[in-house]
Design a protein around this motif. Sequence first.
Motif, PDB file in Angstrom:
ATOM      1  N   ARG A 276      45.129 -23.027  19.126  1.00  0.00           N
ATOM      2  CA  ARG A 276      45.343 -21.931  20.058  1.00  0.00           C
ATOM      3  C   ARG A 276      46.646 -21.221  19.718  1.00  0.00           C
ATOM      4  NH1 ARG A 276      46.951 -24.301  26.026  1.00  0.00           N
ATOM      5  NH2 ARG A 276      48.905 -25.302  25.466  1.00  0.00           N
ATOM      6  N   VAL A 277      46.793 -20.013  20.286  1.00  0.00           N
ATOM      7  CA  VAL A 277      47.985 -19.198  20.110  1.00  0.00           C
ATOM      8  C   VAL A 277      48.627 -19.016  21.483  1.00  0.00           C
ATOM      9  CG1 VAL A 277      48.877 -16.980  19.328  1.00  0.00           C
ATOM     10  CG2 VAL A 277      46.899 -17.999  18.176  1.00  0.00           C
ATOM     11  N   VAL A 278      49.905 -19.320  21.594  1.00  0.00           N
ATOM     12  CA  VAL A 278      50.627 -19.200  22.863  1.00  0.00           C
ATOM     13  C   VAL A 278      51.608 -18.043  22.750  1.00  0.00           C
ATOM     14  CG1 VAL A 278      52.107 -20.355  24.543  1.00  0.00           C
ATOM     15  CG2 VAL A 278      50.400 -21.680  23.274  1.00  0.00           C
ATOM     16  N   CYS A 279      51.470 -17.063  23.635  1.00  0.00           N
ATOM     17  CA  CYS A 279      52.311 -15.865  23.603  1.00  0.00           C
ATOM     18  C   CYS A 279      53.237 -15.844  24.820  1.00  0.00           C
ATOM     19  CB  CYS A 279      51.459 -14.600  23.608  1.00  0.00           C
ATOM     20  SG  CYS A 279      50.338 -14.462  22.203  1.00  0.00           S
ATOM     21  N   GLN A 280      54.485 -15.555  24.588  1.00  0.00           N
ATOM     22  CA  GLN A 280      55.437 -15.302  25.666  1.00  0.00           C
ATOM     23  C   GLN A 280      55.423 -13.800  25.944  1.00  0.00           C
ATOM     24  OE1 GLN A 280      56.912 -17.701  27.271  1.00  0.00           O
ATOM     25  NE2 GLN A 280      56.308 -19.363  25.888  1.00  0.00           N
ATOM     26  N   VAL A 281      55.034 -13.433  27.157  1.00  0.00           N
ATOM     27  CA  VAL A 281      54.880 -12.018  27.505  1.00  0.00           C
ATOM     28  C   VAL A 281      55.944 -11.631  28.521  1.00  0.00           C
ATOM     29  CG1 VAL A 281      53.350 -10.260  28.449  1.00  0.00           C
ATOM     30  CG2 VAL A 281      52.408 -12.111  27.053  1.00  0.00           C
ATOM     31  N   SER A 282      56.735 -10.634  28.189  1.00  0.00           N
ATOM     32  CA  SER A 282      57.702 -10.070  29.136  1.00  0.00           C
ATOM     33  C   SER A 282      57.005  -8.971  29.924  1.00  0.00           C
ATOM     34  CB  SER A 282      58.906  -9.488  28.390  1.00  0.00           C
ATOM     35  OG  SER A 282      59.590 -10.512  27.694  1.00  0.00           O
ATOM     36  N   VAL A 283      57.006  -9.090  31.248  1.00  0.00           N
ATOM     37  CA  VAL A 283      56.292  -8.148  32.115  1.00  0.00           C
ATOM     38  C   VAL A 283      57.308  -7.201  32.737  1.00  0.00           C
ATOM     39  CG1 VAL A 283      54.757  -7.921  34.093  1.00  0.00           C
ATOM     40  CG2 VAL A 283      54.541  -9.886  32.567  1.00  0.00           C
ATOM     41  N   ALA A 284      57.064  -5.908  32.554  1.00  0.00           N
ATOM     42  CA  ALA A 284      57.994  -4.895  33.039  1.00  0.00           C
ATOM     43  C   ALA A 284      58.068  -4.915  34.563  1.00  0.00           C
ATOM     44  CB  ALA A 284      57.550  -3.524  32.558  1.00  0.00           C
ATOM     45  N   GLU A 285      59.220  -4.498  35.072  1.00  0.00           N
ATOM     46  CA  GLU A 285      59.406  -4.424  36.519  1.00  0.00           C
ATOM     47  C   GLU A 285      58.388  -3.458  37.123  1.00  0.00           C
ATOM     48  OE1 GLU A 285      63.029  -3.498  39.712  1.00  0.00           O
ATOM     49  OE2 GLU A 285      63.328  -3.253  37.554  1.00  0.00           O
ATOM     50  N   GLY A 286      57.716  -3.891  38.168  1.00  0.00           N
ATOM     51  CA  GLY A 286      56.689  -3.067  38.793  1.00  0.00           C
ATOM     52  C   GLY A 286      55.290  -3.389  38.334  1.00  0.00           C
ATOM     53  N   ASP A 287      55.151  -4.003  37.140  1.00  0.00           N
ATOM     54  CA  ASP A 287      53.838  -4.462  36.693  1.00  0.00           C
ATOM     55  C   ASP A 287      53.532  -5.810  37.317  1.00  0.00           C
ATOM     56  OD1 ASP A 287      53.167  -2.269  35.203  1.00  0.00           O
ATOM     57  OD2 ASP A 287      53.976  -3.054  33.324  1.00  0.00           O
ATOM     58  N   TRP A 288      52.300  -6.207  37.207  1.00  0.00           N
ATOM     59  CA  TRP A 288      51.855  -7.481  37.797  1.00  0.00           C
ATOM     60  C   TRP A 288      52.356  -8.639  36.947  1.00  0.00           C
ATOM     61  CZ3 TRP A 288      47.291 -10.806  36.680  1.00  0.00           C
ATOM     62  CH2 TRP A 288      46.999 -11.687  37.728  1.00  0.00           C
ATOM     63  N   ALA A 289      53.051  -9.574  37.568  1.00  0.00           N
ATOM     64  CA  ALA A 289      53.646 -10.699  36.835  1.00  0.00           C
ATOM     65  C   ALA A 289      52.737 -11.914  36.791  1.00  0.00           C
ATOM     66  CB  ALA A 289      54.986 -11.083  37.466  1.00  0.00           C
ATOM     67  N   GLY A 290      51.470 -11.748  37.185  1.00  0.00           N
ATOM     68  CA  GLY A 290      50.545 -12.875  37.143  1.00  0.00           C
ATOM     69  C   GLY A 290      50.502 -13.599  38.471  1.00  0.00           C
ATOM     70  N   PRO A 291      49.438 -14.356  38.691  1.00  0.00           N
ATOM     71  CA  PRO A 291      49.287 -15.064  39.965  1.00  0.00           C
ATOM     72  C   PRO A 291      50.267 -16.220  40.074  1.00  0.00           C
ATOM     73  CG  PRO A 291      47.548 -15.703  38.456  1.00  0.00           C
ATOM     74  CD  PRO A 291      48.314 -14.614  37.775  1.00  0.00           C
ATOM     75  N   LEU A 292      50.764 -16.452  41.271  1.00  0.00           N
ATOM     76  CA  LEU A 292      51.677 -17.563  41.525  1.00  0.00           C
ATOM     77  C   LEU A 292      51.018 -18.536  42.486  1.00  0.00           C
ATOM     78  CD1 LEU A 292      55.047 -15.685  42.036  1.00  0.00           C
ATOM     79  CD2 LEU A 292      54.320 -16.954  40.031  1.00  0.00           C
TER      80      LEU A 292
END
Length: 871
Positions: A276-292
């Motif tokens: 598998r490939v694991v990516c670290q994604v920086s999410v811009a302010e105001g975009d959806w940061a994923g479910p918590l």
Amino acid sequence: MTDFHAGQGGSASSPAVDHRAAIGRYLKLADRAMTALGQEEVPDAAAVRQAYDRAAGLAAKLRERCARPVSVGIVGEYSAGKSMLLGTLLGRPGLLPTSGSPTTGNVTVLRLQPAAPGEDTRVRGARIEYLTRDELADTVDYIMNELVRTVQRAGGGRDVSALAGYNPVRDGWEILNRWAETTLDWAAMENSRLLGITLELTRIRDALRLAGEFVLNGHSGLVLPVEVDILRQALDIEDIRELPRSFPRTAQGFPVSPRDPVTARTLRVGFTLIRRVVCQVSVAEGDWAGPLPGDGSAAELCDLPGLGATAVRDEYLSVRELDEIDAIVIVLPSHRAERDDARQFYSLLERNRRGKGALSESILVAANCFDLLQPPDTLHTGAADLIASSRDLASLHRMATTLNGRREDRIAFTSSLVAIATRGLPYDRGGEEGDKITKMLGAAGAQAERWKRIAGDLSLTDPDHAYTAALREFGRDGGISGLRAMLDRHVRTYGVFLKHEAVVPIAADLLAALRTLDRMLRPAVQGVSGDARGTGSLTALFRMIEEETSRTMRSLGLLTDPERLSVEGTWVAPGVGSAVLDLARAGATYDVFTWREWQEYRERVKDDGRIGPPLGRSQTGGTGRGSGFGIARAMPAEADATAPDTTERLFGRFEPTCVRAVGTAREIYLTAVASWAERRHRELAPARERLRDPAARAAAERLLTALDPGDGGEARWHNLLSLAAMDWLPGAAAGLLPVPVPLPAAETARIAERFPLRTAHALPWHGDRLNIAGDAGARIVSHQMNIFRVRGDIVAAVNHYLRRHLLADAARLGRVLREELQELRNAVPAEESVRSMTRSGPAEARRSGPSGGPIRDLLDEWGDEPGRKTR
């Protein structure tokens, strides 16, 4: 509360079980186990070392599983737009490679974190995780089994005996090379599926030849960082799927090494060795940061290779990853929802580890490419009427609710194109894909407006229906905000619960492995009496019964899975035999195909291929030749006002066929249950022989009497004998699931709901039919080819009905049998109890504390497996 949660004593959000606390406790178990294993003195014996390594591996797996984020899997067939949808969720449609053909060939994990102020959403870094040698061998086993099945299905008399039990990773590639070159006709391209699977194996062969250093022995695979600008080389599979016209020779060239910088060539050469490939994604302010989830820890999003592509390796990687995914978004292409790919994925989930209840709790559906679905022009009074007025929407609704346990509130209508059009999201405008997106934006936006107007109508007529809000969200931004909110709710409510469900079996396996190792390090004390030495210690006797009972409990998974259970009571072997469900479906299909109505249709076909209306009876009551003898009967004439409507006639056949199909399926299933019980009875013969031995029996009876002086241990003895027999199961199963199947009154209405030819889709001679669209529509629905489709729809409806009932029967039997076996299992004293009582008697045993080493102390503290009472 769902049936599944009711059976567990509470819902996922119920305070009855603190799932976060339970996960924390299992994390402590993993840490304690690793510490205890490090403190033990392990002799240099192969069997003991193997048991030690297994326990250490499970402890590491449990710790990693408890500590990792909640995982959300994005799955579906290729070209369903799931990679683009995943990027759109994060505000960047082009974040991952997208194409109309199979693109993503490796599992891609996105781990999200906030971007620095002013930065856009982007992939900040990535790493490649490679398969270990054992994992690669398992992958090739999976592919080889599919190769053999494909050859057998294709026929032609090809000999596959050389491939039986053969694994090229372990046994070398010469056998496969020789078989593939001499048996398959590459120039004729006679079976692309067969050649494609073989080509996959040659790709792995060549990767091992040139990048074998990337595949390590042991429990952990190689992990390497990779530059983002060459990341697509580890994901994009499109350029390695063309079939050659001759068998590919082993690749030649200079090997690549993990000690060298990772380049695009490195990734290409070793592509098939990547796990598998694991990516670290920086999410811009105001975009959806994923479910918590509710505990505040981050979740990760996982893009799985698309089903329906040719790669069996991709399918296997998906199967592996499903073990570690807590919540699932199935992406359905709205305009072709009822394909086999979604059902295939659902079967993979059931086969992997998930029970029916937990499975339905874990699935959300994204009905993607919804802009390709034409809004109906007819008026509708509510959501149900809207669904009935569109064949495509009805098909989508049917498949989506089948997958997610009939939860309409867990369906989102989505389109990345509409999101781009309405929100102005950035996308790559270059290349063929960029041109295609640009050209389609206008049409997508117009479709969104039409569906938004329909949502407005529903707000007045059916405001509380889940589809009203879902269509409104689609019109607003392509359903992206709605899907985000659904994911947030789902992960917060169910994510930690599902993670807990995934952790429990790993903890159970770890404790079992620790018990096995402990027995090797500290052999059992001899039994209560010297008389039992001839047949082994009393401790060994009860250990044997417990181990056999554990096998019985584990094999219950087969009884609850009629999609893999054979009539012989075993797993359906590749290419050999048929599953219970397949046999039942075949019988139901034959039943529908033999309806006399189909022949009547064929007799009414005219020269233009259209079928005339139902034939009526002559009103004269005779032959038309006077009084005559009255022997000849009137011939059918053209339909009249009293002619029976064809749709009603088919419905009259539909209900009894459904009932008969369920009864037949239950008979086949009960035969399989009896075969399973008979096989288990044979396997338990050694345990029964031990229990019948006079010396062992006398020692066991003294122990049971000491445990239960009230009845002299009689109840325990009866339960032990029942555990060692299992011959009572066929009769008990037949009593629980009688044949013929009783039909409650409410079930008739449920059957009627499944009938495909309800008013909106009735045959054209039905007086209340709503949606014949002029002469063209009438010609289509009255053509004989439409009757073939109608027959297929009825077969599908009958088989869906029998599948639902058969799965419910299997789940019910499995639940009742599990409860019964647990009652019987309580008769088996725990091994430590037997040891203590044979050493010092019951009273002193109750006063004694933990002893015997670090692992023994840990096992005494935990008592028994997770979810079970300590005996």
